[in-house]
Design a protein around this motif. Sequence first.
Motif, PDB file in Angstrom:
ATOM      1  N   GLY A  40       0.871  -1.067   0.118  1.00 48.88           N
ATOM      2  CA  GLY A  40       0.003  -0.103  -0.124  1.00 48.88           C
ATOM      3  C   GLY A  40       0.894   1.266   0.056  1.00 48.88           C
ATOM      4  O   GLY A  40       2.037   1.077   0.331  1.00 48.88           O
ATOM      5  N   ALA A  44      -0.142   4.758   4.444  1.00 49.83           N
ATOM      6  CA  ALA A  44      -1.239   3.965   4.723  1.00 49.83           C
ATOM      7  C   ALA A  44      -1.625   3.318   5.967  1.00 49.83           C
ATOM      8  O   ALA A  44      -2.594   3.075   6.336  1.00 49.83           O
ATOM      9  CB  ALA A  44      -1.139   2.921   3.539  1.00 49.83           C
ATOM     10  N   ARG A 212      -3.659  -5.385   0.986  1.00 56.24           N
ATOM     11  CA  ARG A 212      -3.647  -3.998   0.448  1.00 56.24           C
ATOM     12  C   ARG A 212      -4.220  -2.943   1.493  1.00 56.24           C
ATOM     13  O   ARG A 212      -5.339  -3.164   1.803  1.00 56.24           O
ATOM     14  CB  ARG A 212      -3.851  -3.720  -0.934  1.00 56.24           C
ATOM     15  N   THR A 214      -4.889   1.096   2.341  1.00 60.33           N
ATOM     16  CA  THR A 214      -5.072   2.412   1.978  1.00 60.33           C
ATOM     17  C   THR A 214      -5.705   3.386   3.034  1.00 60.33           C
ATOM     18  O   THR A 214      -6.555   2.775   3.566  1.00 60.33           O
ATOM     19  CB  THR A 214      -5.600   2.759   0.710  1.00 60.33           C
TER      20      THR A 214
END
Length: 219
Positions: A40, A44, A212, A214
Amino acid sequence: MEIIAKNLIKNYKKKNSPDIEVLKSINLNIPSGQKTAFTGPSGAGKSTLIHSLGLMDRPTSGKVLIDGIDCYASNDDYLCKMRKENIGFVFQFHYLLSDFTVLENILLPVWKEKKLKISYADEILEKVGLSHRKNHFPSELSGGEQQRAALARALINKPKIIFADEPTGNLDRHTAVEIENLLLDVSSEARATLVLVTHNMELAEKADRQIRMTDGKII
Ligand SMILES: Nc1ncnc2c1ncn2[C@@H]1O[C@H](COP(=O)(O)OP(=O)(O)OP(=O)(O)O)[C@@H](O)[C@H]1O
Ligand SMILES: [Mg+2]
């Protein structure tokens, strides 16, 4: 060991401005022995998350359960004991102590029993390919060798969980791949749970699972 995060929230307070929300209610289940790669963008919250999962940074609220134990319900002494007995950490920068040799650095986490651990330290040094440098000081090593030593130090307590926060972010591609493979191999061999943060998609793809992040959330 299994790691579960429940509604993990981390906020930073700043005077005269709104709190900074770095982790926004993270829920996560990492089974024992799984290799998980977090990716990411910068900022993040990846490092913040793995520091919380690794019992180094108390969350604002929420739980981290390691093999079912609600770790942050306990005091700092307990967290310290848990880390010492079960967790190994490799950072982006090696954080080796410059006044100690490679061997001494590796023995630091188990300093009280260092005499008993020397032969095991030698075994790990062999594994990471640093036997010939064990009496050298960190400043006498290349970047890749320094990171091998940092990996060896993370292994001295036979951790059931290994955390690695961009462990090869600082190295040239060739050296990085060597150390990444070493990290994956030693984790498999020890049947340890591996939680790593990386910007390198090739490394992330070698993990069992990619997550991932974010903006403080898992996507
Ligand atoms: N002590 C602190 N006080 C205030 N904000 C902080 C503090 N530590 C981290 N942050 C903020 O938390 C956010 C997440 O930081 P973190 O280091 O976890 O990101 P990251 O995903 O690891 O980024 P990178 O890929 O650059 O390492 C950033 O916006 C950062 O500025
Ligand atoms: Mg980071």
